[in-house]
Write a protein that holds these residues in place. Structure first.
Motif, mmCIF file in Angstrom:
data_model
loop_
_atom_site.group_PDB
_atom_site.id
_atom_site.type_symbol
_atom_site.label_atom_id
_atom_site.label_comp_id
_atom_site.label_asym_id
_atom_site.label_seq_id
_atom_site.Cartn_x
_atom_site.Cartn_y
_atom_site.Cartn_z
ATOM 1 N N GLY A 161 -2.736 -14.013 6.551
ATOM 2 C CA GLY A 161 -2.471 -12.685 7.074
ATOM 3 C C GLY A 161 -1.862 -11.751 6.052
ATOM 4 N N LEU A 162 -1.260 -12.311 5.019
ATOM 5 C CA LEU A 162 -0.649 -11.462 3.991
ATOM 6 C C LEU A 162 -1.701 -10.636 3.254
ATOM 7 N N ALA A 163 -2.945 -11.143 3.212
ATOM 8 C CA ALA A 163 -4.005 -10.415 2.513
ATOM 9 C C ALA A 163 -4.307 -9.078 3.172
ATOM 10 N N LEU A 164 -4.124 -8.996 4.489
ATOM 11 C CA LEU A 164 -4.425 -7.742 5.183
ATOM 12 C C LEU A 164 -3.488 -6.624 4.751
ATOM 13 N N ARG A 165 -2.279 -6.985 4.385
ATOM 14 C CA ARG A 165 -1.325 -5.973 3.931
ATOM 15 C C ARG A 165 -1.855 -5.257 2.687
ATOM 16 N N LYS A 166 -2.511 -6.025 1.801
ATOM 17 C CA LYS A 166 -3.098 -5.413 0.607
ATOM 18 C C LYS A 166 -4.174 -4.410 0.992
ATOM 19 N N GLU A 167 -5.040 -4.792 1.929
ATOM 20 C CA GLU A 167 -6.099 -3.885 2.345
ATOM 21 C C GLU A 167 -5.532 -2.614 2.954
ATOM 22 N N GLN A 168 -4.518 -2.777 3.788
ATOM 23 C CA GLN A 168 -3.930 -1.617 4.456
ATOM 24 C C GLN A 168 -3.262 -0.676 3.459
ATOM 25 N N GLU A 169 -2.690 -1.244 2.400
ATOM 26 C CA GLU A 169 -2.007 -0.412 1.407
ATOM 27 C C GLU A 169 -2.984 0.228 0.417
ATOM 28 N N TRP A 170 -3.960 -0.561 -0.054
ATOM 29 C CA TRP A 170 -4.731 -0.106 -1.200
ATOM 30 C C TRP A 170 -6.109 0.450 -0.880
ATOM 31 N N LEU A 171 -6.760 -0.011 0.176
ATOM 32 C CA LEU A 171 -8.119 0.475 0.425
ATOM 33 C C LEU A 171 -8.194 1.984 0.639
ATOM 34 N N PRO A 172 -7.255 2.602 1.364
ATOM 35 C CA PRO A 172 -7.339 4.068 1.479
ATOM 36 C C PRO A 172 -7.235 4.788 0.142
ATOM 37 N N ARG A 173 -6.633 4.151 -0.848
ATOM 38 C CA ARG A 173 -6.486 4.769 -2.164
ATOM 39 C C ARG A 173 -7.674 4.473 -3.075
ATOM 40 N N LEU A 174 -8.328 3.330 -2.852
ATOM 41 C CA LEU A 174 -9.480 2.966 -3.676
ATOM 42 C C LEU A 174 -10.771 3.598 -3.168
ATOM 43 N N ALA A 175 -10.884 3.743 -1.860
ATOM 44 C CA ALA A 175 -12.152 4.152 -1.243
ATOM 45 C C ALA A 175 -12.730 5.444 -1.815
ATOM 46 N N PRO A 176 -11.934 6.493 -2.047
ATOM 47 C CA PRO A 176 -12.537 7.746 -2.527
ATOM 48 C C PRO A 176 -13.229 7.625 -3.880
ATOM 49 N N ALA A 177 -12.876 6.618 -4.666
ATOM 50 C CA ALA A 177 -13.450 6.476 -6.000
ATOM 51 C C ALA A 177 -14.635 5.527 -6.040
ATOM 52 N N LEU A 178 -15.014 4.955 -4.905
ATOM 53 C CA LEU A 178 -16.075 3.954 -4.881
ATOM 54 C C LEU A 178 -17.398 4.561 -4.412
ATOM 55 N N PRO A 179 -18.526 4.028 -4.888
ATOM 56 C CA PRO A 179 -19.824 4.643 -4.602
ATOM 57 C C PRO A 179 -20.440 4.271 -3.264
#
Length: 303
Positions: free
Chosen positions: A60-78
């Motif tokens: 479950g700790l992995a979900l914390r990474k997604e919640q923190e970082w995916l909103p910041r990574l998504a705009p730069a991905l194709p």
């Protein structure tokens, strides 16, 4: 049968209870199980949402990474990546973090969904190139962003050796484990990776690549998101047909040493998957065996 020690039993009743307690506005929506991997069980919620529930508290700790970082990574991905919309908290009935995401429509990458494997390999290379080029935004290879696949092959010597022995015991009659171990040792003897750390997805296997209209549409499951060297990122290429694999390499410009280290990672992950899940997850074992057979075919000049 569970896959891991300490696995949490999950069913529709538990999921509805979590929704009723933490996001009651969604509690009455239709709910249907849509799959389970080695780390999570997934339920589609209504037409537009997905509930993801880790199998153990640790995962479950992995979900914390997604919640923190995916909103910041998504705009730069194709292409699209998961969009977290609710961060579920542990309860007495379910003591792990869980999450709700926007549903992304698409089929898993495979012969029934991909029209042109060479184009698919080039598209995947473009996604990886963009991901690896994103600024680290202060992130470093530490804590939950320090997954083993972003390091060097030498760091895995101990457990990989044990898994070779176990893989030989259970699958040696149908798999040339000796040749795989020789290729692993050759990769292990190469100089280590050079260059700066980058963002890594960590698990770009076909089940995490969604296809629409024959082309790569979205990349999902960033539970293995980390910071590190990119060699292991390329290891999943042996899960794809040769046309995709070669197109990816050409588009990425990978040199021979990087390619051989990536193959070493593919062997390590495949061998460990066969040994660890042999009795509990036959579908995943089949994926690992297919990967290892593709590596052997490549090495023999047939792939």
């Amino acid at each position: 049968m569970g896959l891991h020690e300490g696995e949490i039993a999950v069913g529709e009743g538990l999921v509805r209870g979590l929704l009723a307690a933490q996001c009651p506005e969604w509690a009455g929506l239709p709910l249907a199980r849509v799959g389970a991997g080695t780390e999570n069980t997934m339920y589609r919620l209504g037409g537009d949402l997905l509930v993801r529930l880790p199998r153990t508290v640790e995962k479950g700790l992995a979900l914390r990474k997604e919640q923190e970082w995916l909103p910041r990574l998504a705009p730069a991905l194709p292409c699209p990546v998961p969009e977290p919309v609710h961060a579920g908290t542990p309860t007495g009935a379910y003591p792990a973090r869980w999450s709700v995401y926007r549903w992304i429509e698409g089929a898993e990458a495979g012969p029934d969904s991909v029209r042109d494997w060479a184009a698919f390999g080039a598209d995947l290379a473009a996604f990886v190139r963009e991901l690896h080029g994103i600024d680290l935004m202060g992130a470093v290879r530490a804590g939950d962003l320090s997954w083993y696949r972003g390091g060097g092959l030498g760091e895995c010597d101990g457990w990989v050796g044990e898994y070779f022995d176990e893989c030989r015991a259970v699958a040696g009659a149908e798999l040339d484990v000796d040749t795989l171990e020789r290729l692993w040792r050759a990769a292990r003897a190469l100089p280590g990776p050079r260059g700066p750390h980058v963002w890594l997805h960590g698990d770009l296997k076909p089940t995490n690549l969604l296809v629409r209209e024959g082309r790569l549409h979205a990349v999902i499951d960033f539970g293995s998101l980390s910071v590190g060297h990119p060699d292991a990122e390329h290891s999943v290429l042996w899960d794809l047909p040769a046309a995709a694999r070669h197109a990816y390499r050409d588009a990425s410009g990978l040199d021979d040493e990087t390619w051989d280290r990536a193959r070493g990672w593919a062997i390590a992950v495949g061998v460990s998957g066969v040994a660890y899940y042999w009795r509990t997850f036959p579908a995943f074992v089949a994926e690992c065996l297919a990967r290892l057979r593709a590596i052997l075919a490549d090495a023999a000049g047939r792939g």
